[in-house]
Design a protein around this motif. Structure first.
Motif, PDB file in Angstrom:
ATOM      1  N   ASN A 278       0.811  -1.215   0.000  1.00  0.00           N
ATOM      2  CA  ASN A 278       0.000   0.000   0.000  1.00  0.00           C
ATOM      3  C   ASN A 278       0.844   1.265   0.000  1.00  0.00           C
ATOM      4  O   ASN A 278       0.417   2.308  -0.514  1.00  0.00           O
ATOM      5  CB  ASN A 278      -0.936   0.002   1.207  1.00  0.00           C
ATOM      6  CG  ASN A 278      -2.207  -0.775   0.968  1.00  0.00           C
ATOM      7  OD1 ASN A 278      -3.083  -0.354   0.220  1.00  0.00           O
ATOM      8  ND2 ASN A 278      -2.319  -1.939   1.597  1.00  0.00           N
ATOM      9  N   CYS A 309       0.450   1.667   7.511  1.00  0.00           N
ATOM     10  CA  CYS A 309       1.167   2.411   6.470  1.00  0.00           C
ATOM     11  C   CYS A 309       1.777   3.688   7.042  1.00  0.00           C
ATOM     12  O   CYS A 309       2.913   4.054   6.716  1.00  0.00           O
ATOM     13  CB  CYS A 309       0.217   2.754   5.321  1.00  0.00           C
ATOM     14  SG  CYS A 309      -0.336   1.342   4.344  1.00  0.00           S
ATOM     15  N   THR A 409      -8.457   8.204   0.634  1.00  0.00           N
ATOM     16  CA  THR A 409      -8.710   6.871   0.090  1.00  0.00           C
ATOM     17  C   THR A 409     -10.105   6.429   0.481  1.00  0.00           C
ATOM     18  O   THR A 409     -10.626   6.808   1.533  1.00  0.00           O
ATOM     19  CB  THR A 409      -7.687   5.841   0.604  1.00  0.00           C
ATOM     20  OG1 THR A 409      -7.745   5.779   2.039  1.00  0.00           O
ATOM     21  CG2 THR A 409      -6.287   6.220   0.161  1.00  0.00           C
ATOM     22  N   THR A 443      -6.282  -5.475   0.914  1.00  0.00           N
ATOM     23  CA  THR A 443      -5.349  -5.076  -0.134  1.00  0.00           C
ATOM     24  C   THR A 443      -5.517  -5.964  -1.356  1.00  0.00           C
ATOM     25  O   THR A 443      -5.287  -7.171  -1.287  1.00  0.00           O
ATOM     26  CB  THR A 443      -3.900  -5.189   0.377  1.00  0.00           C
ATOM     27  OG1 THR A 443      -3.754  -4.391   1.547  1.00  0.00           O
ATOM     28  CG2 THR A 443      -2.893  -4.756  -0.670  1.00  0.00           C
ATOM     29  N   ARG A 446      -6.101  -0.916  -6.580  1.00  0.00           N
ATOM     30  CA  ARG A 446      -6.362   0.502  -6.323  1.00  0.00           C
ATOM     31  C   ARG A 446      -6.140   1.295  -7.593  1.00  0.00           C
ATOM     32  O   ARG A 446      -5.518   0.813  -8.556  1.00  0.00           O
ATOM     33  CB  ARG A 446      -5.483   1.046  -5.208  1.00  0.00           C
ATOM     34  CG  ARG A 446      -4.003   0.938  -5.494  1.00  0.00           C
ATOM     35  CD  ARG A 446      -3.193   1.425  -4.309  1.00  0.00           C
ATOM     36  NE  ARG A 446      -1.894   0.806  -4.291  1.00  0.00           N
ATOM     37  CZ  ARG A 446      -0.757   1.488  -4.149  1.00  0.00           C
ATOM     38  NH1 ARG A 446      -0.770   2.791  -4.037  1.00  0.00           N
ATOM     39  NH2 ARG A 446       0.403   0.858  -4.120  1.00  0.00           N
ATOM     40  N   GLN A 462      -2.516  -4.558  -6.912  1.00  0.00           N
ATOM     41  CA  GLN A 462      -1.456  -4.148  -6.007  1.00  0.00           C
ATOM     42  C   GLN A 462      -0.196  -4.951  -6.300  1.00  0.00           C
ATOM     43  O   GLN A 462      -0.264  -6.090  -6.779  1.00  0.00           O
ATOM     44  CB  GLN A 462      -1.892  -4.403  -4.556  1.00  0.00           C
ATOM     45  CG  GLN A 462      -2.961  -3.450  -4.065  1.00  0.00           C
ATOM     46  CD  GLN A 462      -2.365  -2.281  -3.303  1.00  0.00           C
ATOM     47  OE1 GLN A 462      -1.243  -1.862  -3.570  1.00  0.00           O
ATOM     48  NE2 GLN A 462      -3.120  -1.739  -2.375  1.00  0.00           N
TER      49      GLN A 462
END
Length: 694
Positions: A278, A309, A409, A443, A446, A462
């Protein structure tokens, strides 16, 4: 030393928006697409990385970047309790202080398990936490990951049945609990045979502690405060054991809309690789490090991964004051530059700001012209900034969220493309929609910033993931579909879970023999290699005339309508049309009632609002507004809601209509409103109402 990888926080130059993923050669098989990998960053497995394989390495990265004296975790102190008032500033604990506290908590836990006071099972030392987002939540998470314990989060709004099920299913002997819920857990203790220790988080007066001690003695459960636990660890420090990527970090129980929750087993390697993935391209320009407001539940994997993150990048996390009504105030005090959100909140922000489009006079005219100019620029170039209109109009809108938001996000549910683009231009910030689930640490895919045509899409794979689409013949989706292949989304990668705790059958139904996780979501891959979620394998209704309807898709369309505060769309395979339960926004309801009744109605007049939802004329007007939105967003005839029941009673966890993650428990909501839904169907099939001109 923990080096920073060259592509963390940076996007490659000269990104090709037309080629965002590629097919892996030799992976095509009958009934499915090839495996796809994203192109912006190199695909990786745990074997390909050295410094982001475990969660302690993630913390070490942040500590190295920030330094031990830099502020890390903060909260707004309470200035008064009657009335409740918070200070207009945050008080911070440094990276060094948090490092010390996590080691003290971890040492104490290691000692308790080592002495037999806390007991592991199935090879895991499980530790529960039942709390809202707090500094202490994060400290417990950091401590358990450092000392190889398995954290089991319980949502703050879990009811007694869910608490009882998870504590027993996860064999929890020690649970961290906010002070105000200690008595609730003690009252359940006769049904919790494994529970031995409760650690109270937060302030506990001497009198409260004395009463809890007396009660806990009767129950055979030891109650200690977090301060006492930390003191235990400080007096008897223990060096952390070596953890590996295979060490089980957490069991996250999914708050399913039906049945008991399932516990997804996530390893340190899964969470660390998801975090690393990420942060590839997580750009906070012009800010050096992220500053995040923590309000998304840490028991939910999306909020937890986003905070990890920030930790990897050496940033700051300010914890919200707990009430959704204070989120904007918290943001104005903290001034975050990173804003992870969910569509439900963004839809509400959209509704509030969009009201400026109808403002009279010069103010409204400037706002409309500014939106039009910036929207044209966005569609042409992907650029959401404008030197003139931002300075004249939109910097004031940004100030409502603290003025510094650079990256927003959206996850956990689809975000309406119109909402996404509108917020991009009025907030003048990067908005990225992503896709993930508990089973892959939130995840999977994106979007790329400033992709001018990514509305309604969830983007590229990803760097930690591969995905493929598998045919769903019963629904007519195949990998051979034109113009785009379609099918159930299957994902593989180091971030994926190893199975459901004590549930071999559900594990086999979700993870196939080759390690692919079957998500239950249906997607298509467009010509640029971007994924779009189009359906759900199980949440499909076949109407009596043979048409299939995706109920969640219809709900997502109507959810952006200003009158809608909450909605559940309902259908019956014996009927040819859809119904809906609507909880209206009180401000919008008052406006509609005022127009229908031709007299002012105040949104604070609860008696008038209750009368309004029972008035057929008001209900008809609300349906007209919904129908207009359905036309605007291109619903087909059978997707329109034809009749509605309107109520001012919110869907909630307490009345059984919502999961702790605020998703509708469809079966329970249908049971609650069965009489009303049956009565609507008994009226017979209506004609599509004429769009009300309100």
């Amino acid at each position: 030393m923990t080096p920073t990888h060259p592509w963390i926080g940076k996007w490659p130059e000269n990104l090709d928006f037309s080629k965002q993923s590629v097919q892996v050669p030799g992976t095509t098989r009958p009934g499915q697409t090839s495996a796809y990998r994203g192109t912006p960053f190199p695909y990786f497995t745990l074997a390909d990385i050295e410094h982001y394989r475990t969660l302690p390495q993630i913390f070490d990265s942040g500590l190295q970047i920030a330094g031990s004296q830099t502020p890390f975790l903060g909260r707004r102190p309470v200035e008064s309790h009657e009335p409740l008032k918070f200070a207009n500033h945050y008080v911070w604990q440094t990276w060094g202080e948090i490092d010390t506290r996590r080691r003290n908590v971890g040492s104490a836990l290691q000692g308790l398990f080592g002495s037999g006071a806390a007991v592991g099972t199935n090879g895991l030392d499980t530790v529960g936490i039942w709390s809202a987002n707090t500094i202490e939540w994060q400290i417990v998470d950091l401590a358990t990951s450092l000392y190889g314990k398995t954290l089991v989060p319980l949502y703050e709004n879990f009811g007694p049945d869910s608490i009882e099920y998870i504590v027993n299913h996860a064999d929890l002997t020690i649970v961290f609990v906010q002070a105000h819920n200690v008595s609730a857990l003690l009252s359940l203790s006769p049904k919790l045979p494994t529970l031995k220790i409760i650690v109270a988080i937060g302030e506990t007066s001497a009198t409260q502690k004395e009463l809890l001690d007396a009660w806990s003695t009767q129950r055979g459960v030891r109650v200690i405060t977090l301060a006492e636990l930390e003191e235990m660890g400080a007096k008897a420090p223990i060096e952390p054991p070596n953890v590996t990527p295979e060490t089980v970090a957490t069991i996250c129980y999914t708050s399913g809309t039906t049945g008991n929750p399932k516990g997804a087993v996530l390893t340190q390697g899964a969470l660390a690789s998801a975090t690393y993935s990420n942060t590839c391209g997580m750009d906070f320009t012009p800010f050096a490090v992220p500053v995040l407001l923590s309000f998304l539940p840490l028991a939910h994997i999306y909020g937890r991964t986003m905070e990890m993150c920030v930790i990897l990048a050496g940033g700051k996390i300010g914890y919200s004051t707990g009430s959704p009504l204070r989120i904007i105030q918290d943001m104005q005090v903290l001034k975050p530059n990173f804003f992870p959100a969910v569509p439900r909140l963004l839809n509400k922000i959209y509704q509030i700001i969009a009201a400026n489009l109808e403002a009279p006079g010069l103010k409204g005219a400037l706002f409309r012209r500014g939106v039009a100019a910036k929207m044209e620029r966005l569609k042409a170039t992907g650029d959401y900034s404008h030197p003139f209109w931002d300075r004249l109009v939109f910097n004031k809108v940004r100030a409502a969220l603290g003025g510094n938001v650079a990256l927003l996000t959206s996850g956990s549910a689809p975000l309406n493309p119109q909402v996404q683009d509108f917020l991009r231009v009025v907030l003048s910030c990067t908005i990225i929609q992503g896709y993930g689930m508990t089973e892959n640490c939130g995840t999977c895919t994106r979007c790329i910033p400033k992709d001018p045509t990514d509305g309604g899409l969830v983007g590229f794979m990803q760097p930690v993931n591969e995905i493929k689409l598998v045919d769903v013949p019963s629904m007519g989706y195949t990998s051979e579909d034109k113009p785009y292949p379609r099918g159930e989304i299957c994902v593989k990668g180091a971030n994926c879970f190893s199975g459901y705790y004590k549930n071999e059958q559900a594990t086999k139904e979700t993870i196939d023999e080759e390690g692919w996780v079957h998500t239950g979501d249906v997607g298509l891959m467009d010509e640029f290699g971007r994924l779009k979620i189009i359906d759900r394998v199980k949440n499909i209704l076949k109407l009596s005339q043979g048409e299939y309807v995706a109920l969640e898709k219809v709900e997502n369309v109507y959810a952006t309508c200003p009158i809608v505060q909450q909605i559940m769309v309902h259908g019956d395979s014996m009927q040819s049309y859809l119904l809906a339960i609507i909880v209206p926004d009180p401000v919008q309801l008052a406006r509609i009632a005022s127009r229908v009744w031709k007299k002012p109605v105040n949104e604070a007049d609860l008696a008038a609002l209750d009368a309004a939802v029972k008035d057929d004329r008001v209900v008809k007007a609300i349906l007209g507004v919904l129908t207009a939105d359905g036309v605007k967003y291109g619903l087909t005839g059978y997707e329109f809601v034809k009749r509605i029941f309107v109520t001012n009673e919110l869907f909630s966890v307490e009345n059984g209509c919502l999961t702790p993650t605020m998703k509708v428990r469809r079966r329970d909501a249908q049971r609650k409103y069965k009489r009303e839904l049956d009565a609507l169907y008994a009226l017979g099939e209506p004609q599509l109402e004429k769009i009300a001109k309100l």
